[in-house]
Write an enzyme that holds these catalytic residues in place. Structure first.
Site, PDB file in Angstrom:
ATOM      1  N   ASN A 105      21.077 -30.584 -17.960  1.00 46.37           N
ATOM      2  CA  ASN A 105      21.324 -29.360 -18.715  1.00 46.37           C
ATOM      3  C   ASN A 105      21.875 -28.232 -17.851  1.00 46.37           C
ATOM      4  O   ASN A 105      21.836 -27.075 -18.223  1.00 46.37           O
ATOM      5  CB  ASN A 105      20.067 -28.933 -19.481  1.00 46.37           C
ATOM      6  CG  ASN A 105      18.895 -28.611 -18.583  1.00 46.37           C
ATOM      7  OD1 ASN A 105      19.024 -28.517 -17.367  1.00 46.37           O
ATOM      8  ND2 ASN A 105      17.733 -28.441 -19.181  1.00 46.37           N
TER       9      ASN A 105
ATOM     10  N   THR B 163      16.060 -25.382 -23.162  1.00 39.90           N
ATOM     11  CA  THR B 163      16.175 -26.572 -22.311  1.00 39.90           C
ATOM     12  C   THR B 163      17.007 -27.652 -22.986  1.00 39.90           C
ATOM     13  O   THR B 163      17.819 -28.313 -22.343  1.00 39.90           O
ATOM     14  CB  THR B 163      14.767 -27.116 -21.981  1.00 39.90           C
ATOM     15  OG1 THR B 163      14.034 -26.079 -21.323  1.00 39.90           O
ATOM     16  CG2 THR B 163      14.833 -28.330 -21.089  1.00 39.90           C
TER      17      THR B 163
ATOM     18  N   ARG C   4      23.825 -23.560 -21.358  1.00 40.28           N
ATOM     19  CA  ARG C   4      23.527 -24.946 -21.714  1.00 40.28           C
ATOM     20  C   ARG C   4      24.371 -25.426 -22.892  1.00 40.28           C
ATOM     21  O   ARG C   4      24.785 -26.584 -22.917  1.00 40.28           O
ATOM     22  CB  ARG C   4      22.036 -25.107 -21.967  1.00 40.28           C
ATOM     23  CG  ARG C   4      21.257 -25.010 -20.649  1.00 40.28           C
ATOM     24  CD  ARG C   4      19.783 -25.111 -20.832  1.00 40.28           C
ATOM     25  NE  ARG C   4      19.089 -25.193 -19.552  1.00 40.28           N
ATOM     26  CZ  ARG C   4      17.903 -24.685 -19.329  1.00 40.28           C
ATOM     27  NH1 ARG C   4      17.238 -24.073 -20.307  1.00 40.28           N
ATOM     28  NH2 ARG C   4      17.342 -24.796 -18.141  1.00 40.28           N
TER      29      ARG C   4
ATOM     30  N   ARG D 124      17.062 -16.335 -18.726  1.00 44.07           N
ATOM     31  CA  ARG D 124      16.597 -17.366 -19.661  1.00 44.07           C
ATOM     32  C   ARG D 124      17.392 -17.305 -20.966  1.00 44.07           C
ATOM     33  O   ARG D 124      17.732 -18.329 -21.546  1.00 44.07           O
ATOM     34  CB  ARG D 124      15.095 -17.249 -19.890  1.00 44.07           C
ATOM     35  CG  ARG D 124      14.327 -17.609 -18.605  1.00 44.07           C
ATOM     36  CD  ARG D 124      12.866 -17.765 -18.793  1.00 44.07           C
ATOM     37  NE  ARG D 124      12.523 -18.938 -19.584  1.00 44.07           N
ATOM     38  CZ  ARG D 124      12.578 -20.199 -19.162  1.00 44.07           C
ATOM     39  NH1 ARG D 124      12.993 -20.476 -17.956  1.00 44.07           N
ATOM     40  NH2 ARG D 124      12.210 -21.183 -19.950  1.00 44.07           N
TER      41      ARG D 124
ATOM     42  N   PHE E 222       8.509 -37.848 -17.756  1.00 46.62           N
ATOM     43  CA  PHE E 222       9.883 -37.672 -17.280  1.00 46.62           C
ATOM     44  C   PHE E 222       9.975 -37.289 -15.804  1.00 46.62           C
ATOM     45  O   PHE E 222      11.071 -37.135 -15.263  1.00 46.62           O
ATOM     46  CB  PHE E 222      10.618 -36.622 -18.125  1.00 46.62           C
ATOM     47  CG  PHE E 222      10.001 -35.239 -18.090  1.00 46.62           C
ATOM     48  CD1 PHE E 222      10.234 -34.368 -17.032  1.00 46.62           C
ATOM     49  CD2 PHE E 222       9.181 -34.815 -19.132  1.00 46.62           C
ATOM     50  CE1 PHE E 222       9.671 -33.100 -17.006  1.00 46.62           C
ATOM     51  CE2 PHE E 222       8.614 -33.540 -19.115  1.00 46.62           C
ATOM     52  CZ  PHE E 222       8.864 -32.685 -18.055  1.00 46.62           C
TER      53      PHE E 222
ATOM     54  N   LYS F  38      22.436 -27.170 -11.310  1.00 42.88           N
ATOM     55  CA  LYS F  38      21.960 -28.529 -11.096  1.00 42.88           C
ATOM     56  C   LYS F  38      23.084 -29.510 -10.730  1.00 42.88           C
ATOM     57  O   LYS F  38      24.264 -29.196 -10.870  1.00 42.88           O
ATOM     58  CB  LYS F  38      21.234 -29.006 -12.353  1.00 42.88           C
ATOM     59  CG  LYS F  38      19.942 -28.231 -12.624  1.00 42.88           C
ATOM     60  CD  LYS F  38      19.268 -28.769 -13.871  1.00 42.88           C
ATOM     61  CE  LYS F  38      17.931 -28.104 -14.128  1.00 42.88           C
ATOM     62  NZ  LYS F  38      17.277 -28.685 -15.315  1.00 42.88           N
TER      63      LYS F  38
ATOM     64  N   HIS G  18      18.733 -24.258 -14.062  1.00 46.65           N
ATOM     65  CA  HIS G  18      17.291 -24.002 -14.100  1.00 46.65           C
ATOM     66  C   HIS G  18      17.109 -22.521 -13.852  1.00 46.65           C
ATOM     67  O   HIS G  18      17.830 -21.922 -13.056  1.00 46.65           O
ATOM     68  CB  HIS G  18      16.571 -24.794 -13.003  1.00 46.65           C
ATOM     69  CG  HIS G  18      15.177 -24.302 -12.734  1.00 46.65           C
ATOM     70  ND1 HIS G  18      14.077 -24.781 -13.399  1.00 46.65           N
ATOM     71  CD2 HIS G  18      14.714 -23.337 -11.896  1.00 46.65           C
ATOM     72  CE1 HIS G  18      12.997 -24.150 -12.961  1.00 46.65           C
ATOM     73  NE2 HIS G  18      13.358 -23.263 -12.050  1.00 46.65           N
TER      74      HIS G  18
END
Length: 140
Positions: free
Chosen positions: A114, A93, A104, A87, A59, A11, A117
């Protein structure tokens, strides 16, 4: 376990801080192959489409603005149980709940920022991968 593919997005907060190489190293150390990779800047419309499932959530506007705020690195990861393995590597998250050693826990700045994704299912992975890559782009 079956060989799967999953989408990874590094991100804007992580690309801004130059963390692509560090994240890639962690992905590969976890036994996942990066079989496609592209650095892109999402438009607002692209971010809205990608996160359309969250359109009704409070959000959504902030998420879209954040994802369009800078480059992302889109990747296709491949390996045994790739969706679940990535994951697990990402962690929850909310980075405050992420176990030590997860991406993260190590790199996130906050709940929205964070850093990464990952697809949440094999079916969603196929849909998400198609947002960024054609089959010709994916080379194992």
């Amino acid at each position: 376990m079956a060989i799967e593919q999953t989408l990874s997005l590094i991100k804007p907060d992580a690309t801004r801080r130059g963390l692509t190489g560090a994240i890639n190293a962690r992905i590969e150390a976890a036994g996942l192959a990066i079989v496609a990779q592209r650095r892109v800047r999402l438009t607002v419309a692209q971010a809205e489409g990608f996160y359309a499932v969250h359109r009704e959530r409070g959000f959504f506007a902030d998420l879209v603005a954040y994802m369009a705020s800078g480059p992302v690195v889109a990747q296709v990861l491949e390996g045994e149980g790739a969706v679940a393995r990535y994951r697990e590597l990402m962690g929850p998250t909310d980075p405050a709940k992420a176990p030590s050693g997860t991406l993260r826990a190590e790199f996130a700045l906050g709940l929205q920022e964070n850093s990464v994704h990952g697809s949440d299912s094999v079916a969603n992975a196929a849909t998400e991968i198609a947002c960024f890559f054609s089959r010709l782009d994916i080379v194992g």
